[in-house]
Structures are given as structure tokens and as C-alpha cells.
Design a protein around this motif. Structure first.
Motif, PDB file in Angstrom:
ATOM      1  N   TYR A  11       0.831  -1.201   0.000  1.00 23.78           N
ATOM      2  CA  TYR A  11       0.000   0.000   0.000  1.00 23.78           C
ATOM      3  C   TYR A  11       0.866   1.252   0.000  1.00 23.78           C
ATOM      4  O   TYR A  11       1.785   1.387   0.810  1.00 23.78           O
ATOM      5  CB  TYR A  11      -0.928   0.015   1.214  1.00 23.78           C
ATOM      6  CG  TYR A  11      -1.767   1.276   1.309  1.00 23.78           C
ATOM      7  CD1 TYR A  11      -2.908   1.423   0.521  1.00 23.78           C
ATOM      8  CD2 TYR A  11      -1.408   2.316   2.158  1.00 23.78           C
ATOM      9  CE1 TYR A  11      -3.680   2.575   0.589  1.00 23.78           C
ATOM     10  CE2 TYR A  11      -2.180   3.477   2.231  1.00 23.78           C
ATOM     11  CZ  TYR A  11      -3.311   3.599   1.438  1.00 23.78           C
ATOM     12  OH  TYR A  11      -4.055   4.747   1.495  1.00 23.78           O
ATOM     13  N   LYS A  39      -3.724   6.727  -1.879  1.00 24.05           N
ATOM     14  CA  LYS A  39      -5.133   6.644  -2.256  1.00 24.05           C
ATOM     15  C   LYS A  39      -5.446   7.629  -3.372  1.00 24.05           C
ATOM     16  O   LYS A  39      -4.726   8.615  -3.598  1.00 24.05           O
ATOM     17  CB  LYS A  39      -6.023   6.923  -1.050  1.00 24.05           C
ATOM     18  CG  LYS A  39      -5.905   8.327  -0.472  1.00 24.05           C
ATOM     19  CD  LYS A  39      -6.769   8.469   0.774  1.00 24.05           C
ATOM     20  CE  LYS A  39      -6.644   9.865   1.379  1.00 24.05           C
ATOM     21  NZ  LYS A  39      -7.409   9.996   2.634  1.00 24.05           N
ATOM     22  N   GLY A  80     -10.936  -0.497  -5.808  1.00 21.02           N
ATOM     23  CA  GLY A  80     -12.032   0.268  -5.240  1.00 21.02           C
ATOM     24  C   GLY A  80     -13.355  -0.414  -5.515  1.00 21.02           C
ATOM     25  O   GLY A  80     -13.453  -1.234  -6.438  1.00 21.02           O
ATOM     26  N   SER A  86     -10.564   7.974  -2.881  1.00 19.04           N
ATOM     27  CA  SER A  86     -10.366   6.930  -1.865  1.00 19.04           C
ATOM     28  C   SER A  86     -10.102   5.551  -2.449  1.00 19.04           C
ATOM     29  O   SER A  86      -9.987   4.574  -1.698  1.00 19.04           O
ATOM     30  CB  SER A  86     -11.544   6.858  -0.874  1.00 19.04           C
ATOM     31  OG  SER A  86     -11.653   8.079  -0.172  1.00 19.04           O
ATOM     32  N   ASP A  87      -9.995   5.412  -3.782  1.00 19.73           N
ATOM     33  CA  ASP A  87      -9.456   4.166  -4.323  1.00 19.73           C
ATOM     34  C   ASP A  87      -8.078   3.941  -3.716  1.00 19.73           C
ATOM     35  O   ASP A  87      -7.334   4.897  -3.459  1.00 19.73           O
ATOM     36  CB  ASP A  87      -9.320   4.249  -5.845  1.00 19.73           C
ATOM     37  CG  ASP A  87     -10.614   3.911  -6.570  1.00 19.73           C
ATOM     38  OD1 ASP A  87     -11.616   3.645  -5.894  1.00 19.73           O
ATOM     39  OD2 ASP A  87     -10.612   3.930  -7.817  1.00 19.73           O
ATOM     40  N   LYS A  88      -7.720   2.708  -3.480  1.00 18.72           N
ATOM     41  CA  LYS A  88      -6.422   2.394  -2.881  1.00 18.72           C
ATOM     42  C   LYS A  88      -5.367   2.163  -3.964  1.00 18.72           C
ATOM     43  O   LYS A  88      -5.633   1.485  -4.962  1.00 18.72           O
ATOM     44  CB  LYS A  88      -6.539   1.169  -1.978  1.00 18.72           C
ATOM     45  CG  LYS A  88      -7.414   1.418  -0.753  1.00 18.72           C
ATOM     46  CD  LYS A  88      -7.549   0.169   0.096  1.00 18.72           C
ATOM     47  CE  LYS A  88      -8.437   0.433   1.318  1.00 18.72           C
ATOM     48  NZ  LYS A  88      -8.619  -0.793   2.135  1.00 18.72           N
ATOM     49  N   TYR A 125      -1.604   0.667  -4.789  1.00 23.82           N
ATOM     50  CA  TYR A 125      -0.564  -0.260  -4.335  1.00 23.82           C
ATOM     51  C   TYR A 125       0.559  -0.328  -5.357  1.00 23.82           C
ATOM     52  O   TYR A 125       0.341  -0.162  -6.563  1.00 23.82           O
ATOM     53  CB  TYR A 125      -1.131  -1.675  -4.169  1.00 23.82           C
ATOM     54  CG  TYR A 125      -2.248  -1.818  -3.180  1.00 23.82           C
ATOM     55  CD1 TYR A 125      -1.991  -2.116  -1.853  1.00 23.82           C
ATOM     56  CD2 TYR A 125      -3.571  -1.686  -3.583  1.00 23.82           C
ATOM     57  CE1 TYR A 125      -3.037  -2.274  -0.932  1.00 23.82           C
ATOM     58  CE2 TYR A 125      -4.618  -1.841  -2.674  1.00 23.82           C
ATOM     59  CZ  TYR A 125      -4.337  -2.128  -1.356  1.00 23.82           C
ATOM     60  OH  TYR A 125      -5.366  -2.283  -0.464  1.00 23.82           O
TER      61      TYR A 125
END
Length: 418
Positions: free
Chosen positions: A331, A334, A364, A404-406, A408
Motif C-alpha cells: 500500500y 489513495k 475500489g 479513496s481508491d487504494k 498499491y
């Protein structure tokens, strides 16, 4: 089976990210649990009753079938909840329910809902198929059957014209990829005995995935089971002999993994989608299966074997506790904004660093799971070749992201070839 005659590809969905990943990568159907009454009650986030309309609508837009899993042991105090849930599913136009308990099967028939017989019932012969055909159009066979035994059953269904309630021939479904359990068709009691946590109620503690020491009670001689987790089978993988599965008359191929991440669903469904399509158009080959195997190894797995389908004895045990994937996700931040005219995504870096050439994964609830490579980057509106924690960055991407999508970074693991 799909309308074009191909084997149906059935995807797991433990949450909206995985659901969207399945839809984006070519699933013909999805299966999912709602709250506590399914075999992955603890392993995945699970949906709520209120999610049923959105699940149904997303899938109906693409012609994808939806299957609600209600395949746990059911007690009297569960019955009112079960009936309420099935009524909601019927109202939301969920396609079918996957069931093992006769109470669930009977109520589904009462309200006119299609039934799939779960593998937990352990169907192993044509007479049992004939019996459950009175209630269901699709039957999942026991995981312990060989492919020749499966083929004999599908041939008998045709020969004897065994039809389900719809009037169509019963369709046979098997597991095609993912975690296998040491217990017969998943009916295990280790977790119940050790922790009062029943695997058959969706609360498996996965005792079998641990490492053990064996002690001879008479002599006290002690053996540590080195390099093998003796109750933890490798993951099932059938992609290299998928043509034989199609030839065996299988109509539905089920991918296991409601407790796994959305990128797992995306990668596995994409590979099996391409494989099923290539069988249909005559381009299925060893070169392609080798390529798909390489991709499948990048996501969570315990190593692969072909299960019981090719007549092998049990003994393909995992050599590691946990995943043997060749890459892992880290991670780093965002999503903030997407600029559709220029296909630019804006992200906030919250951990570690990022540079040009890095592979990234964005997940997401609406985005699903999308992978790409960073080809260029701007940090605080200045061209840069790297970014660090705290930076606001923009990068070109060919899909929409949401706030707010993550974000990585995908990195190689110790299991990747040098």
C-alpha cells in the motif's frame, strides 16, 4: 453453460471490489455470501441484504448471472433469517441460491427460486444426481471425483435425459481453481473441536494450514514435519488441462476465492476467460497455458496441483505457510481525482515511494482491481521520475479512478524467479 455454448465461468465475490473485478474480466456468473449464513462468513467482508439490488443491477447490465450462497448447516433459529434473506434475493432478482440444507432447498422451490446443489452435499454418482434433479438445475459434484468419473456422470445425464425443474438437462459444475480442503468436500470438524468455531457454519480457523510436530505417545519420539504442511493441500489449478474438462461435459467452472483479494479475482478470471475462449476458437496450446500459469503465480496461491481430476493420490502439500505468489502488493496511497479529458489520475502518496517503471494496482468498490505501469509522473505539478510519502502526484491511466481508491505498488517476492 452460456448462450454461445461455452462453459460458464463462475467468479467469487467477497466484496464490491472483487465483484467489479469479476465483471471487468469476463465472468459469466458470480457467487457471493450475505452476512453470516455462508461458508466464508469469516473469510471475507460479505455483503448485506441491502446490497442485493446493487449486486443484481451491476450484473444484469452485463448479462451476468448471480448466485447467493446459503450452503452452511442450518439450525431452527436460522430459519426466519434464511427465509427473509431468500425473499430479499428473490425480490432483487438474484438468479439462484447455492444450497446444501433441505430447508433452504425446499424454501427456494416454494418461492420459485432456482437452486444449485452445493458440493457440501457430496454428490458422487448418477443416482444422487437423479434425486437432486427434482429440485435443482445445476449440481456441483464432489471435489474428490476424477475427471473420468465426472465424464461418466455427464454422459449418463444425456443418455437418460435427466432434467431439472426447468425442463432442461441438469448441468454439472465443478471447482476449477483455488484453495482445496483436506476434508471430504470441505466438511471439516477440526476448527469446531479446537476452537468451538464450526467450519460448516463458515467460521473455519484453518487449523490445517499450520505446521505441526508429531509425537509417538509410547516412546516419546518426536518428529517435526519439515518443509511440508501435512494437512494443507496446494491450490487447485486446472488451466493446463481445461480442454479435457470441457470435453468431460462440464457446464460450469467455479473459481474459489471469496476470501481473497480483488486482484486475485481479476487475474484468475482473466486467465480462465482467455483459456475458455481459446478452447472454443481452437487456439488452446501449451504456450498459452504456460503463460497463464505464470500470471496465476503472481497472485495468492499455495503452489498448484491438479487435485483428484487426473487420478493422482493426495500428497501435494503446501511447502509454506501462506501465499507463494511471485509478487505482492504494498500500500502506498489513495486516489484523489480523475481528469477524464486527459486520462490523468491524481493520488496522495501516504507510504513508501513510487517511481517511473513501477507496476501499480488500483482497487475500489466501483473501480474493481486494475493494474498498470507508471509511464510518466508529475509531483506537485512538476515533471519527476519519483515520488515519496506526502507527495501529491498525477499519472496517466486508461481507466477512471475514484476518490479513496487504494493505490498499491506491485513488487516481486522470494518466490519469483531471478
Amino acid at each position: 453453460m452460456t448462450k454461445d455454448g461455452k462453459m460458464e465461468l463462475m467468479a467469487p465475490a467477497g466484496n464490491f471490489e472483487s465483484l467489479q473485478a469479476a465483471l471487468d474480466n469476463g465472468a459469466d456468473s458470480v457467487y457471493f455470501g450475505v452476512e453470516q449464513l455462508n461458508m466464508r462468513a469469516r473469510a471475507s467482508i460479505n455483503f448485506t441484504m441491502d446490497d442485493l439490488p446493487e449486486i443484481s443491477n451491476r450484473c444484469k447490465e452485463l448479462g451476468v448471472r448471480t448466485y447467493l450462497t446459503l450452503n452452511t448447516i442450518i439450525y431452527d433459529h436460522d430459519l426466519s433469517v434464511i427465509k427473509s434473506l431468500m425473499d430479499k434475493a428473490k425480490e432483487a432478482e438474484i438468479t439462484a441460491v447455492i444450497a446444501m440444507d433441505q430447508a433452504v432447498i425446499a424454501y427456494a422451490r416454494q418461492i420459485g427460486m432456482e437452486v444449485h446443489i452445493s458440493t457440501q452435499i457430496n454428490v458422487t454418482n448418477i443416482e444422487t444426481v437423479r434425486f437432486y434433479a427434482m429440485f435443482a438445475d445445476t449440481i456441483v459434484l464432489s471435489r474428490e471425483l476424477s475427471l473420468s468419473q465426472v465424464k461418466k456422470i455427464t454422459e449418463q445425464i444425456k443418455k437418460e435425459n435427466i432434467c431439472g425443474p426447468s425442463g432442461n438437462l441438469v448441468e454439472i459444475e465443478i471447482f476449477g481453481h483455488g484453495a482445496l480442503c483436506m476434508a471430504v468436500s470441505g466438511k471439516c470438524y477440526l476448527s469446531l473441536h479446537s476452537s468451538n468455531s464450526s467450519a460448516n457454519r463458515g467460521a473455519c480457523k484453518q487449523n490445517c494450514r499450520k505446521k505441526y510436530t508429531v509425537i509417538d505417545q509410547e516412546s516419546g519420539f518426536e518428529i517435526e514435519l519439515d518443509n511440508e504442511y501435512m494437512m494443507s493441500p496446494k491450490d487447485l489449478c486446472t488451466i493446463d488441462f481445461l480442454d479435457e474438462i470441457v470435453d468431460a461435459g462440464i457446464k460450469v467452472l467455479k473459481i474459489e476465492g471469496r476470501g481473497r483479494a480483488p486482484e486475485y479475482v481479476a487475474t484468475v478470471i482473466r486467465c480462465y476467460r482467455e483459456a475458455i475462449d481459446s478452447i472454443a476458437d481452437g487456439t488452446f496450446s501449451k504456450e498459452k497455458t504456460d503463460y497463464w500459469m505464470t500470471l496465476l503465480q503472481t497472485v495468492y496461491n499455495r503452489g498448484f496441483w491438479s487435485g483428484y481430476y487426473l487420478g493422482q493420490k493426495l500428497g501435494e502439500w503446501s511447502p509454506a505457510n501462506g501465499s507463494m505468489a511471485t509478487q505482492k502488493k504494498v500500500y502506498i496511497g489513495k486516489g484523489k481525482h480523475f481528469y477524464p479529458k486527459t486520462n490523468i489520475g491524481q493520488f496522495q502518496i501516504e507510504a513508501y515511494d513510487l517511481k517511473i517503471g513501477d507496476k501499480i494496482l488500483i482497487t475500489g468498490p466501483t473501480t474493481g482491481a486494475k493494474e498498470t505501469t507508471v509511464s510518466s509522473m508529475m509531483v506537485e505539478d512538476l515533471v519527476s521520475d519519483s515520488a515519496k510519502k506526502g507527495d501529491n502526484i498525477t499519472i496517466p491511466i486508461d481507466f477512471r479512478i475514484r476518490p479513496s481508491d487504494k493505490l498499491y505498488k506491485l513488487v516481486k517476492t522470494e518466490f519469483a524467479e531471478a
